[in-house]
Design a protein around this motif. Sequence first.
Motif, mmCIF file in Angstrom:
data_model
loop_
_atom_site.group_PDB
_atom_site.id
_atom_site.type_symbol
_atom_site.label_atom_id
_atom_site.label_comp_id
_atom_site.label_asym_id
_atom_site.label_seq_id
_atom_site.Cartn_x
_atom_site.Cartn_y
_atom_site.Cartn_z
ATOM 1 N N ASN A 1 -20.860 103.840 17.888
ATOM 2 C CA ASN A 1 -19.451 103.282 18.242
ATOM 3 C C ASN A 1 -19.478 101.946 17.515
ATOM 4 O OD1 ASN A 1 -17.149 102.556 19.527
ATOM 5 N ND2 ASN A 1 -18.108 102.630 21.631
ATOM 6 N N ILE A 2 -18.284 101.734 16.684
ATOM 7 C CA ILE A 2 -18.289 100.691 16.127
ATOM 8 C C ILE A 2 -17.665 99.407 16.935
ATOM 9 C CG2 ILE A 2 -15.871 100.893 15.441
ATOM 10 C CD1 ILE A 2 -16.548 99.832 12.449
ATOM 11 N N ARG A 3 -17.190 99.958 18.102
ATOM 12 C CA ARG A 3 -16.478 99.001 19.180
ATOM 13 C C ARG A 3 -17.546 98.118 20.055
ATOM 14 N NH1 ARG A 3 -11.282 101.309 21.409
ATOM 15 N NH2 ARG A 3 -10.855 99.196 21.577
ATOM 16 N N SER A 4 -18.801 98.830 19.747
ATOM 17 C CA SER A 4 -19.811 98.016 20.691
ATOM 18 C C SER A 4 -21.196 97.443 19.591
ATOM 19 C CB SER A 4 -20.623 98.906 21.875
ATOM 20 O OG SER A 4 -21.267 100.174 21.178
ATOM 21 N N TRP A 5 -21.743 96.372 19.988
ATOM 22 C CA TRP A 5 -22.790 96.090 19.055
ATOM 23 C C TRP A 5 -23.924 95.025 19.692
ATOM 24 C CZ3 TRP A 5 -17.551 94.643 18.459
ATOM 25 C CH2 TRP A 5 -16.956 93.447 19.089
ATOM 26 N N TRP A 6 -24.899 95.175 18.919
ATOM 27 C CA TRP A 6 -25.994 94.169 19.349
ATOM 28 C C TRP A 6 -25.574 92.561 18.737
ATOM 29 C CZ3 TRP A 6 -28.960 91.901 15.172
ATOM 30 C CH2 TRP A 6 -29.771 90.901 15.593
ATOM 31 N N ALA A 7 -26.143 91.827 19.615
ATOM 32 C CA ALA A 7 -25.826 90.449 19.238
ATOM 33 C C ALA A 7 -26.988 89.610 19.817
ATOM 34 C CB ALA A 7 -24.550 89.790 19.870
ATOM 35 N N ALA A 8 -27.431 88.779 18.559
ATOM 36 C CA ALA A 8 -28.490 88.043 18.835
ATOM 37 C C ALA A 8 -28.178 86.703 19.861
ATOM 38 C CB ALA A 8 -29.261 87.420 17.360
ATOM 39 N N SER A 9 -29.282 86.153 20.655
ATOM 40 C CA SER A 9 -29.010 84.884 21.331
ATOM 41 C C SER A 9 -28.646 83.909 20.468
ATOM 42 C CB SER A 9 -30.170 84.528 21.997
ATOM 43 O OG SER A 9 -30.360 85.596 22.907
ATOM 44 N N GLU A 10 -27.794 82.861 20.841
ATOM 45 C CA GLU A 10 -27.441 81.744 20.127
ATOM 46 C C GLU A 10 -28.574 80.899 19.839
ATOM 47 O OE1 GLU A 10 -24.182 79.709 22.148
ATOM 48 O OE2 GLU A 10 -22.998 81.466 22.004
ATOM 49 N N ASP A 11 -29.502 81.065 20.791
ATOM 50 C CA ASP A 11 -30.669 80.024 20.478
ATOM 51 C C ASP A 11 -32.033 80.628 19.758
ATOM 52 O OD1 ASP A 11 -31.596 81.641 22.412
ATOM 53 O OD2 ASP A 11 -32.321 80.085 23.867
ATOM 54 N N ASP A 12 -31.497 81.587 19.071
ATOM 55 C CA ASP A 12 -32.785 82.561 18.328
ATOM 56 C C ASP A 12 -32.963 81.970 17.028
ATOM 57 O OD1 ASP A 12 -34.167 84.348 17.139
ATOM 58 O OD2 ASP A 12 -33.285 86.126 17.924
ATOM 59 N N PRO A 13 -34.091 81.356 16.712
ATOM 60 C CA PRO A 13 -34.160 80.735 15.324
ATOM 61 C C PRO A 13 -34.095 81.662 14.039
ATOM 62 C CG PRO A 13 -36.074 80.606 16.631
ATOM 63 C CD PRO A 13 -35.108 81.185 17.579
ATOM 64 N N GLU A 14 -34.675 82.900 14.431
ATOM 65 C CA GLU A 14 -35.128 83.790 13.262
ATOM 66 C C GLU A 14 -34.766 85.148 13.974
ATOM 67 O OE1 GLU A 14 -38.917 83.342 11.556
ATOM 68 O OE2 GLU A 14 -38.854 81.413 11.017
ATOM 69 N N PRO A 15 -33.629 85.576 14.066
ATOM 70 C CA PRO A 15 -33.220 86.867 14.371
ATOM 71 C C PRO A 15 -33.569 87.844 13.617
ATOM 72 C CG PRO A 15 -31.260 85.572 13.836
ATOM 73 C CD PRO A 15 -32.388 84.795 13.831
ATOM 74 N N TRP A 16 -33.965 89.008 14.071
ATOM 75 C CA TRP A 16 -34.123 90.178 13.387
ATOM 76 C C TRP A 16 -33.941 91.467 14.318
ATOM 77 C CZ3 TRP A 16 -37.848 93.369 16.077
ATOM 78 C CH2 TRP A 16 -38.592 92.716 16.815
ATOM 79 N N TYR A 17 -33.528 92.677 13.640
ATOM 80 C CA TYR A 17 -33.363 93.883 14.372
ATOM 81 C C TYR A 17 -34.036 94.932 13.602
ATOM 82 C CZ TYR A 17 -30.454 97.635 16.404
ATOM 83 O OH TYR A 17 -29.979 98.666 16.769
#
Length: 582
Positions: free
Chosen positions: A361-377
């Motif tokens: 579903n392109i209308r939902s998504w994962w989003a990293a936290s704003e304070d995550d210094p090195e985000p990964w998925y």
Amino acid sequence: MDKIICNPLDLEYRYQYRTSPMGGVSLSREAADPTIVLFKETYYLFASMSGGFWYSDDLHEWKFKETPELPIYDYAPDVREVAGRVIFSASRHGSPCSLYESCDPVNEPFVPLTELFEFWDPDIFEDEDGRVYFYWGCTNTDPLWGIEIDRETMLPIGEKKAMFGENEAEHGWERKGENNKLSEPKTEYERMIRQYVGTKPFIEGAYMTKYKGKYYLQYAAPGTECNVYADGVYVGDAPLGPFSYQPHNPFSSKPGGFITSAGHGSTFRDKDGNWWHVSTMHISENESYERRIGLFPCDFDEDGILHCNQNFSDYPFALPEGESILMDAAAPAMQLLSYQAEAKASSNQDGFAAEMAVDENIRSWWAASEDDPEPWYEIDLGEKQSVEAIQINMADHKMPDTQIPANNQVFTRAGGRFIYTKPQRTAYLLEGSADGINWEMLLDTHDENSDRAHYLWTSEKPVELRFVRISSFMIPFGGVPAISGLRIFGTSNSPAPARVKTINASRSDDGINILLSWEAIAGADGYQVRYGIAPDKMYSSWQVIGQNELDLSTINKNQCYYIAVDSYNAGGVTAGAVIMVE
């Protein structure tokens, strides 16, 4: 190597900052209402709110050219070849609209040709005899209009004629709303818009194609913010009609799947004579006009019926070399391996968990936290799979507005807007692993000065992978990484699901819905409902995920339908039973 594409097309979509009269603010990518024209062996793609056009030699690799000489805030740009030149037109409310011309759009600017009248959603068509016609219209009250214009001056000849208007009582697919069903407005702004425009469908996006002496006047309905936004067609013996409704309608429709909607587009032939339809696909989460571009094979059958092949049309497919065979495909060339796969991330915001990037579903998504210094998925497929392509779909998550030059906005009755004509750089690192320990670099976009919101990575030969990881993000405007779909395609070790044997169907009292249900198939990820006016003309499809029923709303009253339900999973597609509904 085959040239592989996947909808939505991976273009450098321009960012648009919008403010509503009620004080709302949004920042997201947009492109819509596309026209593609093949002119002197080059394809030109124009779309609303882009500040320029894309051009290509092969429909695969696209380059962008800015057009500061053209009106950037005019909607629904139309480009057609007339008398050996490219004619551009686009629309606005409240003042006359102009036409522009260029004999070499890549190397020469467009220059003003003439000023016409106020119109909306234009289309110019040059007939084989050299006569030229102009079509327009975008309201829920008036019909589409047509008029002949002079081939050299492009000024009107004679009086305009009404072509046709809405008929939602007979054409169920023209009804407004998600799944053609109106819901109550969610905000005060939506309530204000509803009071202003009403609930009737918008008939818009005229486009004329001639085939074997017949004139196919195409149009869009019911509205660009709907998953059922689609294109229909009337057919006539003369450019200004009269026209008759084609029995197979809408001819372009994509109401289900990862990304939905396939309305307001154009139909063209490629260099090898294959027919294509390019149209608008919608997200409409950050803003109603958050839209993308989709490209679909289309054709005319032996009875002259215009139709598209939109079966699994947001899966990767190879562009044909020479004569196309894409119209015969009911199953995708690659299977989706990542649906509901185990997913994890370095962090996430509330309501935007890791599994939301594998839910199709392109209308939902994962989003990293704003304070995550090195985000990964990361995705774990559970076992090694044969991977051939990965589509990386970036989302615009609560984009910051601190850098917006609001004083440069253009204001209309719908609010203010500002379009960034330059691409905003997006970058990331894509890696794969067979064991979770040894990682292989698949893609590094840090050297590209571009915004690839829907990058499709492909491999010359299948790669055995279990894990896929994306990291080292660079996000426009300092936003956080957000992924609406990390979609992995290839060949699975799993078997295809069992066949759907029984379909239950009943028609609604008003005749413009068919209620369908079928037995749930163990191991199926979803179902493809194919339907049409004859057993050999089941040209429409609706991808159903997570349920074994469908309120089929994109049909017409008093039309007999043949319906098939296919089951599918990562192992493949199994053709199901076929029924007839009178």
